[in-house]
Scaffold this motif. Structure first.
Motif, PDB file in Angstrom:
ATOM      1  N   GLU A  43     110.122  26.933  29.503  1.00 34.29           N
ATOM      2  CA  GLU A  43     109.293  25.727  29.506  1.00 34.29           C
ATOM      3  C   GLU A  43     110.102  24.512  29.961  1.00 34.29           C
ATOM      4  N   TYR A  44     111.371  24.481  29.583  1.00 33.46           N
ATOM      5  CA  TYR A  44     112.238  23.363  29.968  1.00 33.46           C
ATOM      6  C   TYR A  44     112.356  23.283  31.493  1.00 33.46           C
ATOM      7  N   PHE A  45     112.640  24.403  32.130  1.00 30.75           N
ATOM      8  CA  PHE A  45     112.823  24.385  33.582  1.00 30.75           C
ATOM      9  C   PHE A  45     111.494  24.256  34.319  1.00 30.75           C
ATOM     10  N   THR A  46     110.390  24.625  33.686  1.00 25.59           N
ATOM     11  CA  THR A  46     109.079  24.349  34.275  1.00 25.59           C
ATOM     12  C   THR A  46     108.838  22.848  34.313  1.00 25.59           C
ATOM     13  N   ARG A  47     109.222  22.151  33.233  1.00 27.28           N
ATOM     14  CA  ARG A  47     109.074  20.685  33.209  1.00 27.28           C
ATOM     15  C   ARG A  47     109.951  20.042  34.285  1.00 27.28           C
ATOM     16  N   ILE A  48     111.156  20.586  34.474  1.00 28.53           N
ATOM     17  CA  ILE A  48     112.023  20.060  35.532  1.00 28.53           C
ATOM     18  C   ILE A  48     111.378  20.266  36.897  1.00 28.53           C
ATOM     19  N   SER A  49     110.841  21.452  37.136  1.00 24.51           N
ATOM     20  CA  SER A  49     110.202  21.744  38.417  1.00 24.51           C
ATOM     21  C   SER A  49     109.018  20.826  38.670  1.00 24.51           C
ATOM     22  N   ASN A  50     108.286  20.486  37.616  1.00 22.14           N
ATOM     23  CA  ASN A  50     107.111  19.625  37.747  1.00 22.14           C
ATOM     24  C   ASN A  50     107.444  18.138  37.672  1.00 22.14           C
ATOM     25  N   GLY A  51     108.711  17.804  37.432  1.00 21.81           N
ATOM     26  CA  GLY A  51     109.098  16.408  37.354  1.00 21.81           C
ATOM     27  C   GLY A  51     108.718  15.727  36.060  1.00 21.81           C
TER      28      GLY A  51
END
Length: 258
Positions: free
Chosen positions: A57-65
């Motif tokens: 979830e953390y890296f999904t948030r990074i990918s989505n900005g």
């Protein structure tokens, strides 16, 4: 992770880079370090948290900005991806101001940015305002949202590079005369400073395009050229062309590369 134009430039030689250089180029270590630190912090409060799901979830948030929302300045400026995401977040959050035609002072823009990052330094907002206003009544002059947005992008995304250019300019013009310095000499001073390791900067060909427009250039004219360059804006890959920024509806997803 969605990439910007700058990231496509890096991707061309990704297979020729060593693993260490690749990780450094894309700030992977910085993102992993922050992810692990926050995971350890939240697990102290809730031991039932699944670390694998949390990291996903953390890296999904990074990918989505989305990872820069309500973070401190130290974090949002720590990588170019974070800076890209914050620029898009500012555009997304306050685009309506530009659509209404409202004009604000530098202090008022700082107040808006503090809603997204409480400790964002006013000095950087002042530097962005000076790109538009020079040094004339910075505190009280009104600035359009579009003008501020692109000046802010240039100053925030390329802060270290522009600070270095300022030093080089003053070495050629200690008195900072308004009539400027010889453009070719300024370009000759900039080029060697961009040998690795160097802070992120526009491609040399785009810098040259700004500096070859006239025989002399002031630092103000150079900053304005960087901020208003459609080519540099496209290279950063965050905002649309300046003429379209109020017509295009921003989304956080794809807000910049690592």
């Amino acid at each position: 992770m969605t990439t910007t134009s700058a990231d496509h430039h890096h991707s061309k030689d990704r297979f020729s880079q060593s693993p260490e250089n690749y990780l450094k180029t894309h700030d992977v270590v910085a993102h992993l370090s922050h992810a692990l630190a926050t995971l350890l912090s939240v697990r102290e409060a809730d031991t039932k948290i699944n670390p694998f799901r949390y990291m996903s979830e953390y890296f999904t948030r990074i990918s989505n900005g989305e990872h820069v929302i309500n973070q401190n300045y130290s974090y949002i400026q720590s990588t170019q991806h974070n800076r890209s995401a914050f620029i898009k977040l500012f555009w997304k959050s306050f685009r309506a101001i530009g659509c209404r035609g409202d004009m604000l002072t530098a202090k008022e823009y700082h107040s808006l940015i503090e809603l997204l990052c409480a400790d964002f330094p006013f000095s950087l907002i002042q530097s962005a305002a000076k790109i538009i206003l020079m040094d004339d009544a910075i505190a009280d002059c009104l600035i359009s949202f579009t003008d501020f947005l692109y000046a802010f992008q240039a100053q925030f995304y390329y802060h270290e590079f522009l600070s270095k250019c300022r030093e080089l300019y003053l070495s050629l013009s200690p008195d900072d005369k308004l009539d400027g310095v010889d453009s070719s000499r300024f370009q000759e001073a900039i080029n060697p400073s961009l040998t690795p390791p160097t802070p992120p900067h526009p491609p040399l060909r785009l810098i040259a395009r700004i500096l070859t427009k006239s025989n002399k250039v002031s630092f103000y004219t150079f900053l304005l050229g960087v901020a208003n360059s459609d080519s540099i804006n496209s290279y950063i890959g965050v905002l649309p062309k300046k003429s379209l920024c109020l017509e295009t509806s921003p989304v956080l997803e794809g807000s910049g590369g690592s």
